[in-house]
Design a protein around this motif. Structure first.
Motif, PDB file in Angstrom:
ATOM      1  N   SER A 472      20.328   0.536  56.531  1.00  0.00           N
ATOM      2  CA  SER A 472      21.659  -0.375  55.955  1.00  0.00           C
ATOM      3  C   SER A 472      22.392   0.479  54.751  1.00  0.00           C
ATOM      4  O   SER A 472      22.399   0.012  53.832  1.00  0.00           O
ATOM      5  CB  SER A 472      21.664  -1.513  55.721  1.00  0.00           C
ATOM      6  N   PRO A 473      22.508   1.641  55.049  1.00  0.00           N
ATOM      7  CA  PRO A 473      23.449   2.512  54.014  1.00  0.00           C
ATOM      8  C   PRO A 473      24.552   1.688  53.595  1.00  0.00           C
ATOM      9  O   PRO A 473      25.543   1.444  54.508  1.00  0.00           O
ATOM     10  CB  PRO A 473      23.542   4.056  54.517  1.00  0.00           C
ATOM     11  N   GLU A 474      24.687   1.385  52.402  1.00  0.00           N
ATOM     12  CA  GLU A 474      26.044   0.830  51.818  1.00  0.00           C
ATOM     13  C   GLU A 474      26.956   1.628  50.783  1.00  0.00           C
ATOM     14  O   GLU A 474      27.816   2.155  51.313  1.00  0.00           O
ATOM     15  CB  GLU A 474      25.526  -0.517  51.125  1.00  0.00           C
ATOM     16  N   GLY A 475      26.312   1.799  49.667  1.00  0.00           N
ATOM     17  CA  GLY A 475      27.197   2.755  48.613  1.00  0.00           C
ATOM     18  C   GLY A 475      26.811   4.192  48.970  1.00  0.00           C
ATOM     19  O   GLY A 475      25.732   4.677  49.728  1.00  0.00           O
ATOM     20  N   MET A 476      28.053   5.025  48.628  1.00  0.00           N
ATOM     21  CA  MET A 476      27.615   6.509  48.873  1.00  0.00           C
ATOM     22  C   MET A 476      28.071   7.167  47.471  1.00  0.00           C
ATOM     23  O   MET A 476      28.979   6.645  46.873  1.00  0.00           O
ATOM     24  CB  MET A 476      28.193   7.139  50.011  1.00  0.00           C
ATOM     25  N   ALA A 477      27.639   8.502  47.487  1.00  0.00           N
ATOM     26  CA  ALA A 477      28.073   9.085  46.393  1.00  0.00           C
ATOM     27  C   ALA A 477      27.881  10.777  46.647  1.00  0.00           C
ATOM     28  O   ALA A 477      27.147  11.051  47.431  1.00  0.00           O
ATOM     29  CB  ALA A 477      27.187   8.903  45.273  1.00  0.00           C
ATOM     30  N   HIS A 478      28.875  11.674  46.254  1.00  0.00           N
ATOM     31  CA  HIS A 478      28.691  13.116  46.406  1.00  0.00           C
ATOM     32  C   HIS A 478      28.759  13.722  45.053  1.00  0.00           C
ATOM     33  O   HIS A 478      29.322  13.367  44.094  1.00  0.00           O
ATOM     34  CB  HIS A 478      30.040  13.537  47.145  1.00  0.00           C
ATOM     35  N   PHE A 479      27.907  14.828  45.022  1.00  0.00           N
ATOM     36  CA  PHE A 479      27.953  15.610  43.760  1.00  0.00           C
ATOM     37  C   PHE A 479      27.328  17.059  44.212  1.00  0.00           C
ATOM     38  O   PHE A 479      27.021  17.475  45.138  1.00  0.00           O
ATOM     39  CB  PHE A 479      26.780  15.217  42.609  1.00  0.00           C
TER      40      PHE A 479
END
Length: 510
Positions: A472-479
């Protein structure tokens, strides 16, 4: 001030949708490869993750423990925890979201305190010490910073319900949007709570003709416990049947005994302020506008950040495409679907020219496939809109589920529900072309979508989150590290964070 003086309702044809998309054969030369996995040590709860690009640190919230982890992502193959802060929440409080300030050594956290207004806390990312705090609206569910760090915005969902036994009436606080101005040191300078207007029957909003409802946890019997099953009618048996429990805004409310108080069915027959529940926020790069998803109402509120007021609403309409709509042991994307988008995540791309939504869906109807073209919940798509007008440019149609199926992660048991459920998304740019990456909550994966042609968004890659358990992936971020692009997914049902690398491939992804 009268709301009618400041609100302009902007129509979008609710049945507007893309032409039926062909089977995906994505054209980008990109892939998504897992490079490391962070295990929090807990079975669940890792919900929201946010990265500070300048220091290559990430903050991670755990709703189950009320803790915030600070991760070092400077070496993505060896992602690890630097600090863990316990926010020492009181009973009944829940940590719902975090955001790393773009420049300062601090993060924002929002806490839901139930049937009272929640709060925003500004804390040191090195020591966890409380720097500042302020009371915001009811049920704060998301917090984001502007790119310059001078503004924090909170989506106050206000989704908690109360029941008054003597009158058999259900009540809920109204949702709102908080704007918090910060000083150069990160202290709170000013705060304003923006109320949402009554949107009943305005053009561009879908008025449902059949039973449409949302499931809510409600302490119906007042014992302070949310039961998983309950003998609502008092006959000494717990049966799989709907029981009348009371009224909300003149509409009957029912509960299913086998689901108890954790899934009481609140009807959606109007678009009153009580049911306008802000979900997530995208702030334009120039910090002049913000776009706020109102998931249950299939809409986006537009906020003028200069005048600090809600200036309009965009009704988002429905996505029309082929899907696999039945859990019958066969997966065939050949059944027509009209699904209200009801997005959760939202972001802006192309320097704020477009906003993009992850069309998860959050309501239910009396029938999985309603008659008379009555739309279902969730577009099962990612959609692109003109930010200036709210006009739909294009959506992914059936691509998200079809690519998940091709990669053996499609959740067929969800075919009669909302499919793979696109949840949150993040923007990025590869070779000068805008992309978004979207977490697929039920498919345990992340998909990369090219917006080279915003009228025809194209899925170009999929990365699978490791492990056999529910993720259940909820939050995401990119860097970015040394010119290489990475993605993080906070997997709330496994207590982990997966790090993916976006890699250039020599041949097209199929």
């Amino acid at each position: 001030m009268k709301v009618s003086h400041i609100i302009k309702f902007l129509p979008v044809l609710w049945l507007a949708g893309c032409a039926l998309a062909p089977a995906p054969s994505a054209t980008g030369h990109w892939g998504i490869e897992p490079v490391s996995l962070y295990d929090s040590g807990y079975d669940k709860g890792t919900e929201i993750v946010s990265v500070q690009q300048s220091t290559l640190r990430a903050v991670l919230s755990n709703f189950a423990t009320g803790e915030v982890d600070v991760l070092d992502v400077s070496q993505p193959q060896h992602m690890h925890r630097k600090e863990r802060f316990n926010l020492k929440l009181s009973k009944g409080e829940e940590l719902t979201s975090v955001a790393f300030h773009p420049d300062l050594d601090l993060f924002a956290a929002v806490i839901d305190v139930g049937n009272r207004p929640g709060r925003l806390e500004i804390r040191s990312a090195t020591t966890g010490a409380l720097i500042d705090r302020i009371v915001v609206g009811f049920g704060p569910d998301a917090v984001v910073f502007s790119e310059d760090g001078n503004l924090a915005m909170i989506a106050n969902e206000g989704e908690d319900f109360l029941f008054e036994p003597s009158s058999k009436q259900f009540f809920t606080p109204e949702g709102s949007i908080s704007m918090v101005r910060l000083s150069q040191s990160g202290h709170i300078v000013s705060h304003k709570n923006l109320e949402l207007a009554n949107a009943i029957n305005y053009e561009g909003f879908v008025i449902s003709r059949e039973g449409r409802f949302m499931e809510r946890e409600i302490d119906w019997n007042g014992d302070g416990i949310i039961s998983k099953s309950m003998d609502f009618d008092g006959n000494g048996k717990i049966e799989k049947k709907k029981i009348y429990l009371g009224c909300f805004e003149g509409q009957d409310v029912f509960g299913t005994e086998t689901k108890g108080e954790q899934k009481i069915l609140i009807p959606i027959k109007t678009h009153s302020p009580a049911l306008l529940e802000p979900e997530y926020i995208a702030i334009s790069p120039d910090a002049k506008k913000a776009y706020v998803t109102l998931q249950e109402d299939d809409a986006v509120a537009v906020v003028d950040l200069v005048s600090e007021q809600v200036i309009g609403y965009y009704g988002l309409g429905a996505s029309q495409h082929k899907t696999d709509a039945r859990y019958d042991g066969w997966v065939k994307f050949d059944q027509s679907m009209t699904g209200l988008r009801e997005p959760d995540g939202i972001t802006t791309v192309a320097n704020g020219r477009y906003f993009v939504t992850a069309d998860e869906g959050d309501t239910d109807s009396d029938n999985a496939l309603p008659a008379d073209n009555q739309p279902t919940s969730g577009g099962r798509s990612v959609s692109v809109f003109d930010a200036a007008t709210g006009t739909l440019l294009g959506d992914t149609g059936s691509q998200l589920d079809e690519v998940a199926f091709a990669n053996k992660v499609y959740p067929e048991r969800r075919s009669g529900k909302k499919g793979s459920e696109p949840e949150m998304l993040v923007p990025l740019e590869l070779d000068g072309i805008p992309y978004v990456a979207v977490g697929m909550e039920r498919a345990g994966s992340v998909e990369l979508i090219s917006l080279a042609d915003p009228f025809h968004p194209k899925v170009v890659a999929l990365g699978k989150i490791g492990g056999d358990e529910d993720k259940s992936p909820e939050g995401m971020a990119h860097f970015v590290v040394n010119g290489e692009h990475y993605l993080l997914t906070a997997n709330e049902m496994s207590g982990t964070v997966e790090c993916f690398k976006i890699v250039r491939q020599g041949s097209e992804y199929q």
